[in-house]
Design an enzyme around this catalytic site. Structure first.
Site, PDB file in Angstrom:
ATOM      1  N   GLU A   1      -3.498   1.018  -3.423  1.00  0.00           N
ATOM      2  CA  GLU A   1      -4.080   0.762  -2.090  1.00  0.00           C
ATOM      3  C   GLU A   1      -4.136  -0.737  -1.811  1.00  0.00           C
ATOM      4  OE1 GLU A   1      -5.517   2.631   0.369  1.00  0.00           O
ATOM      5  OE2 GLU A   1      -6.161   4.542  -0.483  1.00  0.00           O
TER       6      GLU A   1
ATOM      7  N   LYS B   1       0.870  -1.190   0.000  1.00  0.00           N
ATOM      8  CA  LYS B   1       0.000   0.000   0.000  1.00  0.00           C
ATOM      9  C   LYS B   1       0.899   1.229   0.000  1.00  0.00           C
ATOM     10  CE  LYS B   1      -3.719   1.798   3.003  1.00  0.00           C
ATOM     11  NZ  LYS B   1      -4.821   1.414   2.136  1.00  0.00           N
TER      12      LYS B   1
ATOM     13  N   THR C   1      -2.554   6.786   0.388  1.00  0.00           N
ATOM     14  CA  THR C   1      -3.771   6.829   1.196  1.00  0.00           C
ATOM     15  C   THR C   1      -4.591   8.012   0.709  1.00  0.00           C
ATOM     16  OG1 THR C   1      -4.699   6.872   3.441  1.00  0.00           O
ATOM     17  CG2 THR C   1      -2.712   8.188   3.077  1.00  0.00           C
TER      18      THR C   1
HETATM   19  C1  LIG Z   1      -9.389   8.619  10.923  1.00  0.00           C
HETATM   20  C2  LIG Z   1      -9.249   8.182   9.511  1.00  0.00           C
HETATM   21  O1  LIG Z   1      -9.870   8.712   8.614  1.00  0.00           O
HETATM   22  N1  LIG Z   1      -8.432   7.165   9.275  1.00  0.00           N
HETATM   23  C3  LIG Z   1      -8.143   6.533   8.097  1.00  0.00           C
HETATM   24  C4  LIG Z   1      -8.521   6.992   6.854  1.00  0.00           C
HETATM   25  C5  LIG Z   1      -8.165   6.237   5.761  1.00  0.00           C
HETATM   26  N2  LIG Z   1      -7.485   5.090   5.945  1.00  0.00           N
HETATM   27  C6  LIG Z   1      -7.124   4.260   4.802  1.00  0.00           C
HETATM   28  C7  LIG Z   1      -8.263   3.486   4.266  1.00  0.00           C
HETATM   29  C8  LIG Z   1      -7.903   3.362   2.799  1.00  0.00           C
HETATM   30  O2  LIG Z   1      -7.005   2.328   2.589  1.00  0.00           O
HETATM   31  C9  LIG Z   1      -7.166   4.605   2.537  1.00  0.00           C
HETATM   32  C10 LIG Z   1      -8.004   5.616   1.855  1.00  0.00           C
HETATM   33  O3  LIG Z   1      -8.805   6.341   2.699  1.00  0.00           O
HETATM   34  O4  LIG Z   1      -6.654   5.081   3.758  1.00  0.00           O
HETATM   35  C11 LIG Z   1      -7.128   4.660   7.179  1.00  0.00           C
HETATM   36  O5  LIG Z   1      -6.494   3.597   7.336  1.00  0.00           O
HETATM   37  N3  LIG Z   1      -7.457   5.384   8.239  1.00  0.00           N
END
Ligand SMILES: CC(=O)Nc1ccn([C@H]2C[C@H](O)[C@@H](CO)O2)c(=O)n1
Length: 115
Positions: free
Chosen positions: A78, A25, A28
């Site tokens: 991702e 990954k 994000t």
């Molecule tokens: C608090 C919060 O929003 N935490 C997050 C947001 C996104 N992710 C990860 C989930 C996906 O793989 C990507 C895209 O949003 O990022 C996360 O782990 N924690």
């Protein structure tokens, strides 16, 4: 991008930890509030659930991207399929169109020791 507070740490859900550490990954997608990072910045990474540090990442770039413009390439970065990625984003950011892609690499996985 507006003048939000610069992020000094970032969290990920625990279920993504191994994908981050293995290099599977490499991006994000975050909302505007979590987009205030810059290329070259080193960020400590913790789990969202327990706030447990598990690595540092270096930010490579931050690029605006629309939810409706997500592609298989975003999903591959991702380590997901596109339908999976769309579902995850909808769960975290319901109805949000404007996202920010943070591309990163892992630079450190061990806490510093003073000995
Ligand atoms: C608090 C919060 O929003 N935490 C997050 C947001 C996104 N992710 C990860 C989930 C996906 O793989 C990507 C895209 O949003 O990022 C996360 O782990 N924690």
């Amino acid at each position: 991008m507006g003048g939000g507070h610069l992020l000094t740490k970032i969290t990920f859900f625990e279920r993504f930890e191994q994908d981050i550490l293995s290099g599977a990954k490499t991006i994000t997608l975050r909302d505007e509030a979590e987009s205030h990072v810059f290329a070259g910045q080193i960020l400590p990474v913790s789990t969202f659930e327990a706030d447990r540090w598990f690595c540092d990442i270096k930010v490579i770039e931050v690029v605006p991207v629309l939810f409706s413009a997500l592609t298989e390439q975003h999903a591959a970065q991702e380590n997901m399929t596109l339908p999976e990625l769309r579902r995850v984003i909808q769960e975290i950011y319901p109805g949000l169109e404007q996202l920010f892609q943070i591309r990163f690499c892992v630079v450190n996985t061990r806490a510093h020791s003073i000995n």
